[in-house]
Design a protein around this motif. Structure first.
Motif, PDB file in Angstrom:
ATOM      1  N   LYS A 105       0.382   5.100   1.168  1.00 27.66           N
ATOM      2  CA  LYS A 105       1.139   4.354   0.163  1.00 27.66           C
ATOM      3  C   LYS A 105       0.738   2.875   0.182  1.00 27.66           C
ATOM      4  CE  LYS A 105       3.971   7.869  -0.755  1.00 27.66           C
ATOM      5  NZ  LYS A 105       4.032   8.553  -2.069  1.00 27.66           N
ATOM      6  N   SER A 115      -3.437   3.010   8.715  1.00 22.51           N
ATOM      7  CA  SER A 115      -3.376   1.899   7.766  1.00 22.51           C
ATOM      8  C   SER A 115      -4.777   1.520   7.309  1.00 22.51           C
ATOM      9  CB  SER A 115      -2.672   0.689   8.389  1.00 22.51           C
ATOM     10  OG  SER A 115      -3.348   0.264   9.556  1.00 22.51           O
ATOM     11  N   LYS A 118      -7.092   7.628   1.567  1.00 23.10           N
ATOM     12  CA  LYS A 118      -8.277   8.141   2.264  1.00 23.10           C
ATOM     13  C   LYS A 118      -9.475   8.149   1.308  1.00 23.10           C
ATOM     14  CE  LYS A 118      -5.685  11.190   5.372  1.00 23.10           C
ATOM     15  NZ  LYS A 118      -5.495  12.595   5.824  1.00 23.10           N
ATOM     16  N   GLU A 157      -0.422   1.868   3.974  1.00 24.30           N
ATOM     17  CA  GLU A 157       0.059   2.578   5.167  1.00 24.30           C
ATOM     18  C   GLU A 157       0.461   3.990   4.791  1.00 24.30           C
ATOM     19  OE1 GLU A 157       3.270   0.807   7.261  1.00 24.30           O
ATOM     20  OE2 GLU A 157       2.062  -0.808   8.127  1.00 24.30           O
ATOM     21  N   ASN A 158      -0.033   4.957   5.556  1.00 22.48           N
ATOM     22  CA  ASN A 158       0.337   6.369   5.359  1.00 22.48           C
ATOM     23  C   ASN A 158       0.205   6.803   3.902  1.00 22.48           C
ATOM     24  OD1 ASN A 158       1.013   6.643   8.143  1.00 22.48           O
ATOM     25  ND2 ASN A 158       2.983   5.660   7.717  1.00 22.48           N
ATOM     26  N   ASN A 206      -4.677   8.787  -1.922  1.00 24.27           N
ATOM     27  CA  ASN A 206      -3.615   8.744  -0.913  1.00 24.27           C
ATOM     28  C   ASN A 206      -4.090   8.006   0.355  1.00 24.27           C
ATOM     29  OD1 ASN A 206      -1.753  10.187  -2.506  1.00 24.27           O
ATOM     30  ND2 ASN A 206      -2.643  12.124  -1.856  1.00 24.27           N
TER      31      ASN A 206
END
Length: 390
Positions: free
Chosen positions: A29, A2, A384, A26-27, A382
């Motif tokens: 999104k 996250s 990152k 999170e992940n 995404n």
């Protein structure tokens, strides 16, 4: 995994400005906007401007052979056609691209993609079109797909019927495209879109229709290079085929603008091209008044070497009279619409991919105001961080 981006001074979410907010991810999104939830990683935006990653929806980023030698000809006032007659233009790039190995093309294209990322692009379309025969068009598309599978951003491959080889008649080359190229491209799923340079001296309306109709049989969505140098009915064809986008549009008539609006075709404007060719700019405001979704893109190619979408926004504001919010919308969510990706990218909304830029300025007004420097502090794809100035 996250991530919380907090202390955002001004956020452009793809549609409007939001002050003093945060984004929780999170992940990969976006999970919430405006709530500072507990996260594995925290980025303090320090009251800076935050926006969606740029979507560059029209590029010719794969080619070999730079054309810097054309600059003095352009300064002398030579036209696109006259430059081609002197040995420049598409034919020169085709010659160099045909000679290039797949490894060389991949290396050079990846370098351009890295330049695009550094300036804030998180999704990019790349067209073939400098092969002009089956072997080399397939070679280009194979390289684009290799990059797509390895790049840190989204890459969208497009097959482009770009020009007619010197030793062939247009109708004969159309037959090669329809009978040889499109079946292999379609069966191997090498391209999401099929594009045609519909223009005097390239492909006429009927030839363009034939190519695009055949491409649709293989699942490729139509796009059209339209009305760059003349108005010969290419935008009308884009409307008829409900193309994903009609691109360039320097010479588009009001009647054709109305048709594009009714058909829901995105108008992709490429202001760097008239900038380097000293041409008139497309009438963005008139298109907006007709209710057309206007997108912006670099048109990165050896004739127009631009990897920086910030510069495109600046040109749109100063040379096409677009307001900063209109230009940013055109460079993000509307550009995503031109790629049929608006449900995933192009805006900062709950459920979408976390493609986000932190800009080293306090507000969106500084994007067209502060010219000549890269304003990107961080690029997030995404969820990152894939580029940081620090």
């Amino acid at each position: 995994m996250s991530l919380l981006i907090k202390n955002i001074g001004e956020l452009f979410d793809g549609y409007k400005i939001i002050k003093n907010t945060s984004i929780y991810i999170e992940n990969g999104k976006i999970k919430s906007i405006g709530r500072e939830e507990k996260a594995d990683e925290i980025i303090d935006a320090s009251n800076k401007f935050v926006m969606p990653g740029f979507v560059d929806c029209h590029t010719h980023a794969i080619f070999s052979g730079y054309r810097a030698f054309e600059i003095e000809w352009k300064i002398e006032g030579l036209s696109y056609k006259e430059i081609a007659e002197r040995g420049g233009g598409i034919a020169y790039t085709v010659e160099q691209t045909r000679k290039a190995s797949k490894e060389k093309l991949k290396k050079e294209t990846m370098e351009r993609v890295k330049e695009m990322i550094k300036h804030g692009t998180t999704t990019a379309e790349i067209k073939s079109g400098y092969g002009l025969d089956t072997e080399n068009e397939i070679k280009m598309l194979e390289v684009i797909n290799e990059i797509k599978n390895n790049a840190s951003i989204d890459i969208v491959p497009t097959f482009l019927a770009h020009a007619v080889p010197k030793d062939m008649k247009a109708d004969d080359f159309v037959d090669v495209i329809v009978e040889e190229m499109l079946p292999e491209i379609g069966e191997r799923k090498l391209a999401k879109f099929c594009d045609v340079f519909c223009e005097v001296g390239y492909f006429n309306v009927e030839q363009s229709r034939k190519i695009l109709m055949e491409a649709k049989k293989y699942g490729m969505l139509p796009k059209i290079h339209a009305d760059e140098f003349s108005c010969m009915g290419c935008s009308k064809l884009a409307a008829e085929l409900e193309a994903a986008s009609a691109d360039h549009l320097l010479m588009t008539s009001e009647k054709e603008m109305e048709l594009l609006a009714d058909a829901g075709v995105v108008a992709t404007l490429l202001p760097a091209t008239p900038f380097i060719l000293n041409e008139e700019y497309p009438d963005a405001n008139k298109m907006l008044r007709y209710g057309i979704d206007v997108a912006l893109a670099t048109d990165l190619n050896p004739n127009c070497y631009v990897t920086n979408m910030q510069f495109i926004v600046q040109l749109a504001c100063y040379k096409m009279g677009m307001k900063p919010i209109e230009a940013l919308k055109a460079a993000t969510i509307n550009a995503a619409k031109a790629l049929k990706m608006e449900k995933k990218v192009g805006s900062i909304e709950v459920g979408k991919n976390a493609d986000i830029l932190i800009m080293n300025v306090p507000s969106h007004l500084f994007i067209p105001y502060k010219i000549g420097v890269n304003l990107v502090e961080k690029v997030i794809k995404n969820g990152k961080v894939i580029y940081s100035q620090q």
